[in-house]
Scaffold this active site. Structure first.
Site, short mmCIF file in Angstrom:
data_model
loop_
_atom_site.label_atom_id
_atom_site.label_comp_id
_atom_site.label_asym_id
_atom_site.label_seq_id
_atom_site.Cartn_x
_atom_site.Cartn_y
_atom_site.Cartn_z
CG ASP A 77 -2.24 0.82 0.86
OD1 ASP A 77 -2.19 1.66 -0.04
OD2 ASP A 77 -3.28 0.62 1.53
C1 BGC Z 1 -5.14 3.19 0.09
C2 BGC Z 1 -5.28 2.18 -1.02
C3 BGC Z 1 -5.16 2.88 -2.36
C4 BGC Z 1 -3.84 3.61 -2.41
C5 BGC Z 1 -3.58 4.30 -3.74
C6 BGC Z 1 -3.91 4.07 -0.06
O1 BGC Z 1 -3.91 5.11 0.84
O2 BGC Z 1 -5.08 2.50 1.32
O3 BGC Z 1 -6.51 1.53 -0.92
O4 BGC Z 1 -5.29 1.95 -3.40
O5 BGC Z 1 -3.81 4.57 -1.38
O6 BGC Z 1 -4.40 5.38 -3.93
#
Ligand code: BGC
Length: 789
Positions: A313
């Protein structure tokens, strides 16, 4: 420094350790083997099959040519833009990085033409010509916005989930995107958690079913087709279990809960061929998932045989330092790579801090090669090696967005997502000419809020609000008063105007709830009540004594005080998307009978959270009688405000003629349960039949009820349809003390009805012998549908 010797010690990672005190992960590794040895229990083997995975000829040939830096570059995913300004970070420096082979993927980029230019740099100007992957969170639509995922789940229809994902894929791929970070398949049992809005709610079997449908919708049958997009099952493995519903917080859960509740949707997603997985930010009992070898490398890769791409993530590799399992960037990167996290989102550690460590460590080299192979194989499956510009056709991009057909689909799904919570005095549906209507509430005309959390390229100006629709429909019979802001400070003058409008009207439609920014990432709330100004407005409007219909907008279960009173009529609209106004109006005026159902329990008060259907019975089951000591709060009824699966209709249905194809179910057998449902009203309407099961006596306590089937069916007035569910013994399998998933011989109770708290038919079957299953029952699809009467 050498790896994995310097990696987090086994004790810290919690695997191969028998001390129950360490606890939660893979406790089953410690128990004695079952007498029924096949299939092997799921816990850890030491030599993951993943390392044996080989790529295509092209991929292996490329791998042989790549330098360590180029390999690390392929694992590097950079943010090409900020959420508010796509592509804004792609400058000369970025282009130079692409030319040097220092990047494998960009997220937060879009645009067929722009991305073609960028792709051309990778393919034509880098040494090995490896194409880039372009990614974005396309979560419930790209330009045509569908309801938020919790709303899509409320359709209780996998076809709606698939349709909305399909359309999102068509639009997103036309804008040059290969990859979406969706679906979020975290089970969410705590209404305080802001990200409950992004998933399919609280029930593992249900979330798994929705996950399969969404993956089908995104990926289609051929990932290399230019209108299919790589799906991401996220956030593996227990992100939804954060303590107290706080985002990013630790999941301190039992191994049973992990395996039977949080992991089944991921198992279903892996089996459904989800092209990628994203690991969660949080830790499970102190083991951050981004560094969790036991979970990612050994279970997902080794045991489940998953060879897709695993992405971290946002900055979650770097955050291993905050978690306290790594001291340096290099150590954090090594931990993630050894856990088989292939691509690193945004923190740039693999590309910038890992080269020396990799060159000194055969273990890291092997992990690196395995990860690069999986990234390249993903590119191979998606097609850009052969047709690098297939996703970059500006004419297609211009043609596909927001077409009338797609708007109609968005309206259709939104209508089907709406839940009629109550209709005590039958105020709904409204008459064709309902008299003078006062529409109250800022949310009624808040186009941004109609879209909800994650909007990709959804635009408020594309949205038809409820106020706009009702103005056209009712003309001079409509008065609209926002009554002040949706949150922050109440505005007494605006409330007074709203009260005057209500008093002068024959009927009031009050639109209330959360604005779009109250649920979503980092949007956990300590109080799931209406925001203060909404509460004040609602009280003032209810005090007029006028008939009030409430339309609730929300991304989470809410405490609906003071609306949830005797005589209320409440429609739950979630955040309905681009076609919010027409969809809600069609339900208000009865063109569509509501049939949405709750994918998550609505507690009465925040203090009841987490409140979910599939709890254990306990030795002293909750009893309404306060003189008995039982598992309840003493200051509130034992029931939720609205139970899982709840949702009313303008029609009326009777359930009868229970069919049980056989009362005994042997290993290898299938039992068909069925019920005849008759629409005894004069209104054509959809009904959602639900099947719940319970194993009343097992080796460990089983939940009081678990969903094992749901069918949404249209039944014209006066007609009957038969719904069926086909179950195998494996559908009752749970994590037994042996470490296997087992279903015990003996009785299984089942219940069929329109909601978990509205059961119309009951019965039981008997499993003739115990069975051992490869996975828990919640991860296994159930065949269900309608058949001829
Ligand atoms: C979130 C993810 C997301 C990623 C990219 C993160 O903060 O937890 O779910 O896909 O950002 O935007």
């Amino acid at each position: 420094m050498t790896y994995p010797e310097r990696a987090v010690p086994a004790a810290r990672l919690g695997y191969h350790v028998c001390a129950a005190a360490l606890g939660i992960l893979f406790l089953t590794a410690c128990v004695s083997p079952s007498p029924r040895a096949e299939p092997a229990p799921e816990p850890l083997g030491s030599a993951p099959a993943a390392e044996a995975f080989r790529g295509s000829e092209r991929v292996e040939a490329l791998l042989a040519k790549m330098t360590t830096a180029e390999k690390l570059g392929q694992l590097n995913q950079m943010a090409g833009g900020r959420q508010i300004a796509l592509n804004s970070r792609i400058d000369e420096g970025e282009l130079a990085r692409v030319r040097a082979g220092g990047v494998g993927s960009y997220l937060h980029v879009a645009g067929a033409e722009f991305l073609e230019t960028l792709q051309r740099v990778a393919v034509e100007e880098s040494r090995l010509g490896i194409p880039l992957l372009f990614a974005m969170d396309v979560v419930h639509g790209y330009r045509t916005m569908f309801p938020v995922p919790l709303g899509i789940a409320a359709t209780f229809d996998t076809a709606d989930a698939e349709l909305s994902a399909r359309i999102a894929a068509i639009e997103a791929t036309s804008a040059g995107l290969h990859w979406t970070f969706a679906p979020m398949i975290d089970v969410a049992r705590d209404a305080r958690w802001g990200r409950i809005v992004e998933g399919a709610g609280e029930e593992a079997f249900f979330v798994a079913a929705m996950a399969r449908a969404q993956i089908r919708g995104y990926q289609g049958t051929d990932l290399s087709a230019p209108d299919t997009i790589l799906a991401t099952a996220k956030h593996f493995g227990a992100y939804g279990a954060g303590t107290g519903g706080r985002d990013y917080d630790s999941a301190d859960i039992s191994e049973r809960t992990l395996r039977e509740v949080y992991l089944p949707p991921f198992r279903a997603a892996a089996d459904a061929g989800a092209g990628s997985f994203m690991v969660a930010f949080n830790d499970i009992g102190g083991v951050p998932t981004t560094a969790n070898r036991a979970l990612v490398r050994d279970l997902l890769r080794g045991k489940w045989g998953y060879h897709g791409l695993v992405v971290s993530d946002w900055n979650s590799v770097l955050e291993l330092i905050n978690h306290g399992v790594a001291e340096t960037r290099e150590e954090a990167g090594a931990l993630a790579l050894l856990a088989s996290v292939d691509m690193e989102m945004t923190s740039g550690i693999y590309a910038n801090d890992l080269q020396a460590a990799v060159e000194a460590s055969p273990a890291l080299q092997a992990a690196l090669d395995a990860s690069v192979r999986r990234v390249l194989m993903t590119k191979e499956r998606l097609g850009p090696f052969d047709t690098p510009f297939a996703y970059h056709d500006p004419a297609r991009e211009a043609a596909v967005m927001l077409t009338p057909e797609r708007r109609a689909a968005a309206r259709h799904v939104a209508e089907r997502s709406i839940v009629l919570l109550r209709n005590d005095k039958g105020l709904l549906p409204l008459a064709e000419a309902p008299g003078r209507v006062a529409l109250i509430g800022a949310l009624a005309d808040d186009a941004r809020s109609m879209i909800g959390s994650w909007k990709a390229q959804g635009r408020p100006e594309d949205v038809i609000t409820l106020a706009a629709t009702l103005k056209v429909r009712l003309g001079d019979d409509l008065v609209y008063e926002p009554g002040g802001p949706a949150r922050w400070e109440a505005d007494p003058a605006a409330i007074a105007r709203a009260v005057r409008a209500a008093e002068a009207a024959d009927i009031v439609i009050l639109v209330t709830g959360e604005d779009y920014d109250l649920s979503g990432e980092a949007r956990s709330r300590s109080d799931i009540g209406l925001p203060a100004p909404q509460k004040e407005l609602a009280r003032a409007i209810l005090a007029t004594g006028k008939p009030v219909i409430t339309v609730v907008m929300t991304g989470r279960p809410l405490d609906l005080d003071p609306l949830d009173a005797e005589d209320a009529s409440i429609l739950l609209a979630w955040f309905p998307g681009t076609q919010a106004g027409p969809a809600v109006a069609n339900v208000l005026f009865g063109a569509v009978s509501p049939a949405g159902r709750l994918p998550a329990t609505f507690p009465r008060r925040t203090g009841q959270a987490p409140f979910f259907m599939g709890h254990y019975p306990t030795g002293r089951p909750a009893d309404p009688d306060l003189s008995k000591d039982s598992a309840r709060y003493m200051d509130i009824p034992i029931t939720p405000a609205y139970a899982f699966g709840h949702g009313l209709s303008y029609g009326q249905f009777e359930y009868g003629s229970l069919g049980v194809s056989q009362s005994e179910l042997a290993p290898g057998g299938v039992v068909t349960l069925s019920a005849a449902i008759t629409n005894v009203s004069g209104v054509d309407a959809d009904e959602v039949a639900q099947l719940y099961v319970r194993d009343p006596v097992a080796q460990v306590a089983r939940p009081v009820q678990e969903l094992r089937g749901f069918v949404r069916v249209n039944i014209p007035a006066g007609e009957t349809r038969r719904v069926f569910f086909r179950l195998k013994p494996e559908h009752f399998a749970y994590l037994a003390p042996s470490g296997h998933y087992e279903a015990d011989a003996g009785r299984i109770d089942f219940r069929i009805g329109p909601a978990s708290d509205d059961i119309r038919l009951t019965g039981h079957i008997t499993l003739t012998s115990p069975v051992v299953s490869a996975m828990p029952g919640a991860a296994i699809a159930v065949e269900a549908g309608t058949e001829e009467e």
